[in-house]
Design a protein around this motif. Structure first.
Motif, PDB file in Angstrom:
ATOM      1  N   LYS A 136      19.617 -13.781 -16.218  1.00  0.00           N
ATOM      2  CA  LYS A 136      18.557 -13.033 -16.898  1.00  0.00           C
ATOM      3  C   LYS A 136      17.183 -13.479 -16.407  1.00  0.00           C
ATOM      4  N   ALA A 137      17.008 -14.763 -16.225  1.00  0.00           N
ATOM      5  CA  ALA A 137      15.721 -15.281 -15.742  1.00  0.00           C
ATOM      6  C   ALA A 137      15.424 -14.761 -14.334  1.00  0.00           C
ATOM      7  N   LYS A 138      16.441 -14.749 -13.494  1.00  0.00           N
ATOM      8  CA  LYS A 138      16.266 -14.258 -12.125  1.00  0.00           C
ATOM      9  C   LYS A 138      15.908 -12.769 -12.137  1.00  0.00           C
ATOM     10  N   HIS A 172      14.448 -11.072 -14.567  1.00  0.00           N
ATOM     11  CA  HIS A 172      13.086 -10.893 -15.078  1.00  0.00           C
ATOM     12  C   HIS A 172      12.043 -11.303 -14.033  1.00  0.00           C
ATOM     13  N   ALA A 173      12.339 -12.329 -13.252  1.00  0.00           N
ATOM     14  CA  ALA A 173      11.419 -12.747 -12.191  1.00  0.00           C
ATOM     15  C   ALA A 173      11.318 -11.657 -11.126  1.00  0.00           C
ATOM     16  N   LYS A 174      12.450 -11.075 -10.794  1.00  0.00           N
ATOM     17  CA  LYS A 174      12.472  -9.998  -9.804  1.00  0.00           C
ATOM     18  C   LYS A 174      11.685  -8.790 -10.325  1.00  0.00           C
ATOM     19  N   SER A 175      11.838  -8.509 -11.613  1.00  0.00           N
ATOM     20  CA  SER A 175      11.112  -7.413 -12.245  1.00  0.00           C
ATOM     21  C   SER A 175       9.602  -7.682 -12.209  1.00  0.00           C
ATOM     22  N   ALA A 176       9.211  -8.894 -12.524  1.00  0.00           N
ATOM     23  CA  ALA A 176       7.796  -9.259 -12.509  1.00  0.00           C
ATOM     24  C   ALA A 176       7.214  -9.135 -11.104  1.00  0.00           C
ATOM     25  N   LYS A 177       8.000  -9.503 -10.097  1.00  0.00           N
ATOM     26  CA  LYS A 177       7.550  -9.392  -8.710  1.00  0.00           C
ATOM     27  C   LYS A 177       7.346  -7.930  -8.335  1.00  0.00           C
ATOM     28  N   ASP A 211      12.007  -2.790 -15.237  1.00  0.00           N
ATOM     29  CA  ASP A 211      12.349  -3.224 -16.597  1.00  0.00           C
ATOM     30  C   ASP A 211      13.774  -2.852 -16.967  1.00  0.00           C
ATOM     31  N   ALA A 242      16.244  -5.043 -15.101  1.00  0.00           N
ATOM     32  CA  ALA A 242      16.293  -6.395 -15.669  1.00  0.00           C
ATOM     33  C   ALA A 242      17.077  -6.393 -16.984  1.00  0.00           C
TER      34      ALA A 242
END
Length: 163
Positions: free
Chosen positions: A73-75, A77-82, A114, A117
Protein backbone atom coordinates in the motif's frame (compact mmCIF):
# COMPACT_ATOMS: atom_id res chain seq x y z
CA UNK A 1 -34.97 -26.32 81.42
CA UNK A 2 -31.22 -25.85 81.00
CA UNK A 3 -30.65 -29.57 81.51
CA UNK A 4 -33.26 -30.35 78.85
CA UNK A 5 -31.64 -28.01 76.29
CA UNK A 6 -28.20 -29.44 77.14
CA UNK A 7 -29.49 -32.99 76.67
CA UNK A 8 -31.10 -32.13 73.33
CA UNK A 9 -27.92 -30.45 72.03
CA UNK A 10 -25.77 -33.38 73.20
CA UNK A 11 -28.13 -35.79 71.48
CA UNK A 12 -27.99 -33.75 68.29
CA UNK A 13 -24.20 -33.88 68.24
CA UNK A 14 -24.15 -37.59 69.04
CA UNK A 15 -26.53 -38.47 66.19
CA UNK A 16 -24.66 -36.28 63.71
CA UNK A 17 -21.40 -38.07 64.48
CA UNK A 18 -22.96 -41.50 63.90
CA UNK A 19 -24.84 -40.33 60.76
CA UNK A 20 -21.67 -39.45 58.88
CA UNK A 21 -20.56 -41.90 56.23
CA UNK A 22 -17.07 -43.30 56.54
CA UNK A 23 -14.45 -41.82 54.22
CA UNK A 24 -14.05 -43.84 51.03
CA UNK A 25 -10.93 -45.92 50.89
CA UNK A 26 -8.84 -45.11 47.82
CA UNK A 27 -8.16 -48.18 45.75
CA UNK A 28 -4.49 -48.76 45.11
CA UNK A 29 -3.54 -47.82 41.56
CA UNK A 30 -2.80 -50.79 39.38
CA UNK A 31 0.18 -50.81 37.05
CA UNK A 32 -2.18 -50.55 34.07
CA UNK A 33 -3.75 -47.38 35.46
CA UNK A 34 -0.36 -45.84 36.19
CA UNK A 35 0.82 -46.69 32.68
CA UNK A 36 -2.35 -45.27 31.11
CA UNK A 37 -2.03 -42.05 33.13
CA UNK A 38 1.60 -41.65 32.09
CA UNK A 39 0.74 -42.27 28.46
CA UNK A 40 -2.15 -39.78 28.60
CA UNK A 41 0.05 -37.17 30.27
CA UNK A 42 2.73 -37.60 27.64
CA UNK A 43 0.20 -37.33 24.80
CA UNK A 44 -1.34 -34.23 26.38
CA UNK A 45 2.04 -32.57 26.66
CA UNK A 46 2.87 -33.33 23.03
CA UNK A 47 -0.46 -32.06 21.76
CA UNK A 48 -0.28 -28.86 23.81
CA UNK A 49 3.23 -28.25 22.49
CA UNK A 50 2.07 -28.85 18.92
CA UNK A 51 -0.86 -26.48 19.47
CA UNK A 52 1.44 -23.76 20.77
CA UNK A 53 3.78 -24.27 17.83
CA UNK A 54 0.86 -23.96 15.40
CA UNK A 55 -0.33 -20.80 17.15
CA UNK A 56 3.11 -19.20 16.89
CA UNK A 57 3.43 -20.19 13.23
CA UNK A 58 -0.02 -18.82 12.41
CA UNK A 59 0.66 -15.55 14.22
CA UNK A 60 3.96 -15.17 12.38
CA UNK A 61 2.33 -15.73 9.00
CA UNK A 62 -0.37 -13.16 9.83
CA UNK A 63 2.25 -10.62 10.90
CA UNK A 64 4.22 -11.25 7.72
CA UNK A 65 1.13 -10.88 5.52
CA UNK A 66 0.05 -7.66 7.23
CA UNK A 67 3.56 -6.20 6.90
CA UNK A 68 3.67 -7.15 3.23
CA UNK A 69 0.24 -5.57 2.64
CA UNK A 70 1.30 -2.36 4.35
CA UNK A 71 4.46 -2.22 2.21
CA UNK A 72 2.44 -2.73 -0.99
CA UNK A 73 0.00 0.00 0.00
CA UNK A 74 2.83 2.40 0.82
CA UNK A 75 4.52 1.69 -2.50
CA UNK A 76 1.24 2.22 -4.39
CA UNK A 77 0.60 5.53 -2.63
CA UNK A 78 4.16 6.68 -3.36
CA UNK A 79 3.71 5.80 -7.01
CA UNK A 80 0.41 7.69 -7.02
CA UNK A 81 2.04 10.75 -5.44
CA UNK A 82 4.80 10.64 -8.07
CA UNK A 83 2.24 10.52 -10.89
CA UNK A 84 0.37 13.45 -9.35
CA UNK A 85 3.59 15.47 -9.05
CA UNK A 86 4.47 14.78 -12.69
CA UNK A 87 0.98 15.86 -13.73
CA UNK A 88 1.32 19.12 -11.76
CA UNK A 89 4.71 19.70 -13.36
CA UNK A 90 3.23 19.19 -16.81
CA UNK A 91 0.52 21.75 -16.01
CA UNK A 92 3.08 24.24 -14.76
CA UNK A 93 5.29 23.84 -17.80
CA UNK A 94 2.41 23.94 -20.33
CA UNK A 95 1.97 26.89 -22.62
CA UNK A 96 -0.71 29.37 -21.54
CA UNK A 97 -2.91 28.35 -24.49
CA UNK A 98 -2.73 24.66 -23.58
CA UNK A 99 -3.12 25.20 -19.82
CA UNK A 100 -6.79 24.08 -19.56
CA UNK A 101 -6.10 20.98 -21.64
CA UNK A 102 -3.07 20.16 -19.46
CA UNK A 103 -5.12 20.70 -16.27
CA UNK A 104 -7.84 18.34 -17.52
CA UNK A 105 -5.20 15.74 -18.36
CA UNK A 106 -3.60 16.22 -14.94
CA UNK A 107 -6.96 15.78 -13.21
CA UNK A 108 -7.54 12.55 -15.13
CA UNK A 109 -4.05 11.31 -14.31
CA UNK A 110 -4.57 12.15 -10.63
CA UNK A 111 -7.88 10.31 -10.53
CA UNK A 112 -6.42 7.24 -12.25
CA UNK A 113 -3.44 7.22 -9.88
CA UNK A 114 -5.75 7.41 -6.85
CA UNK A 115 -7.95 4.59 -8.13
CA UNK A 116 -4.94 2.41 -8.90
CA UNK A 117 -3.48 3.01 -5.43
CA UNK A 118 -6.82 2.16 -3.79
CA UNK A 119 -7.20 -1.03 -5.84
CA UNK A 120 -3.69 -2.11 -4.90
CA UNK A 121 -4.44 -1.43 -1.23
CA UNK A 122 -7.67 -3.39 -1.38
CA UNK A 123 -5.97 -6.38 -3.02
CA UNK A 124 -3.17 -6.31 -0.44
CA UNK A 125 -5.67 -6.18 2.42
CA UNK A 126 -7.65 -9.00 0.84
CA UNK A 127 -4.57 -11.23 0.75
CA UNK A 128 -3.75 -10.38 4.36
CA UNK A 129 -7.32 -11.18 5.39
CA UNK A 130 -7.12 -14.57 3.66
CA UNK A 131 -3.97 -15.36 5.63
CA UNK A 132 -5.71 -14.29 8.85
CA UNK A 133 -8.64 -16.61 8.15
CA UNK A 134 -6.33 -19.53 7.36
CA UNK A 135 -4.34 -18.87 10.53
CA UNK A 136 -7.53 -18.84 12.57
CA UNK A 137 -8.59 -22.13 11.01
CA UNK A 138 -5.19 -23.66 11.78
CA UNK A 139 -5.41 -22.52 15.40
CA UNK A 140 -8.92 -23.92 15.78
CA UNK A 141 -7.90 -27.21 14.22
CA UNK A 142 -4.92 -27.54 16.56
CA UNK A 143 -7.11 -26.72 19.55
CA UNK A 144 -9.66 -29.38 18.62
CA UNK A 145 -6.90 -31.95 18.09
CA UNK A 146 -5.57 -31.16 21.57
CA UNK A 147 -9.04 -31.58 23.05
CA UNK A 148 -9.38 -34.92 21.25
CA UNK A 149 -6.06 -36.16 22.61
CA UNK A 150 -7.05 -35.13 26.13
CA UNK A 151 -10.39 -36.89 25.84
CA UNK A 152 -8.74 -40.05 24.50
CA UNK A 153 -6.29 -40.01 27.40
CA UNK A 154 -9.11 -39.73 29.94
CA UNK A 155 -10.96 -42.57 28.25
CA UNK A 156 -7.84 -44.77 28.31
CA UNK A 157 -7.31 -44.10 32.03
CA UNK A 158 -10.95 -44.87 32.73
CA UNK A 159 -10.76 -48.11 30.72
CA UNK A 160 -7.61 -49.16 32.60
CA UNK A 161 -9.33 -48.45 35.93
CA UNK A 162 -12.23 -50.76 35.06
CA UNK A 163 -9.96 -53.73 34.18
Amino acid sequence: MNKLVAALIAGLFATSVFAQAPAPVAAPATPAVVKAEAKASSANTKSVTAEAKTDVKADASVDKAVTKAEAKKAKAHAKSAKAKAEAKHDVASAAPADKTKAEAKADMTTAKADVKAEKTGIKADEKADKVKVEAGADKTKAKSETATVKAEGKADVKAATVK
